[in-house]
Design an enzyme around this catalytic site. Structure first.
Site, PDB file in Angstrom:
ATOM      1  CG  ASP A 168     -27.807  30.446  11.836  1.00  0.00           C
ATOM      2  OD1 ASP A 168     -27.359  29.431  11.628  1.00  0.00           O
ATOM      3  OD2 ASP A 168     -27.886  31.357  11.318  1.00  0.00           O
ATOM      4  CG  ASP A 197     -22.446  28.716  11.522  1.00  0.00           C
ATOM      5  OD1 ASP A 197     -22.312  28.328  10.513  1.00  0.00           O
ATOM      6  OD2 ASP A 197     -23.548  29.094  12.072  1.00  0.00           O
TER       7      ASP A 197
END
Length: 225
Positions: A168, A197
């Site tokens: 991330d 995401d």
């Protein structure tokens, strides 16, 4: 028909490529303790972190079985989404926009699954047992963690196919105004996320907002009932 296949899966591959390029760049150019980098003002930052769970760092249980269950669920879900999209493409009444939105969800799910499947092999030399997201209590797997000349054995996560962490990097840094009850002063959205995401979120939100357009027959049946 061919055009619908090309556009839908073209979007899937484009999102996948962007997602993986960003993750690989972050993984090879940033260290865990590097300071975050402001991208837009002071409210949108670039970080580097990994997580063992789902979108936005959420987790399904803990330990080996939680991670394995999550990865297997992703595989099944991706297979189901592909099957669903292939069926919808053949229906002329299904809008191309809906196929593209479904492709965003597919691309996001596949992007994060790719990390879990292959990153432990691709980035074998990048594994650091001293970092919190590589440690897990009860795994029974120990590795030596050395820092500032001090060394200790720590329990680390399982590694290999379907066990890799998800990378991330993006974070919003905004807080609710102080005058808002209960929320005032707290972060609006503290999670750190990635392109995959974002694709999943966009796809789900668009389906919710435009369901009357995507599923007109269902809406007509509701009216008749």
């Amino acid at each position: 028909m061919k055009k619908r296949y090309f556009i839908t899966f073209g979007i899937v591959f484009l999102v996948l490529i962007i997602d993986q390029l960003v993750k690989i760049w972050i993984k090879t150019n940033f260290a865990f303790n590097d300071p975050s980098v402001p991208l837009i003002g002071d409210w949108f930052h670039l970080n580097f972190v990994e997580n063992q769970g789902m979108a936005f760092g959420t987790q399904l249980g803990g330990g080996m079985w939680g991670k394995l269950t999550l990865s297997i669920f992703r595989v099944i879900a991706i297979g189901a989404i592909i099957y669903y999209i292939l069926k919808q493409i053949k229906k002329p009444e299904v809008k191309l926009e809906f196929l593209i939105v479904s492709g965003l969800v597919l691309a996001g799910a596949a992007g994060n699954l790719f990390d879990s499947m292959f990153y432990d092999f691709i980035f074998r030399d990048y594994f650091d047992p001293c970092i919190s997201y590589n440690q897990i209590e009860g795994s029974g797997i120990y590795a030596e963690c050395t820092y500032y000349g001090y060394s200790e054995m720590v329990e680390v996560r399982h590694r290999g196919f379907l066990f890799g962490n998800v990378v991330d990097m993006f974070q919003f840094r905004m807080t609710w105004p102080s005058w808002i009850p209960w929320l005032g002063g707290s972060e609006v959205f503290p999670a750190i996320w990635n392109v995959a995401d974002f694709a999943i979120s966009c796809g789900v939100i668009l389906v919710l907002l435009r369901q009357k357009i995507y599923f007109p027959k269902e809406q007509e049946k509701e009216k008749e009932a």
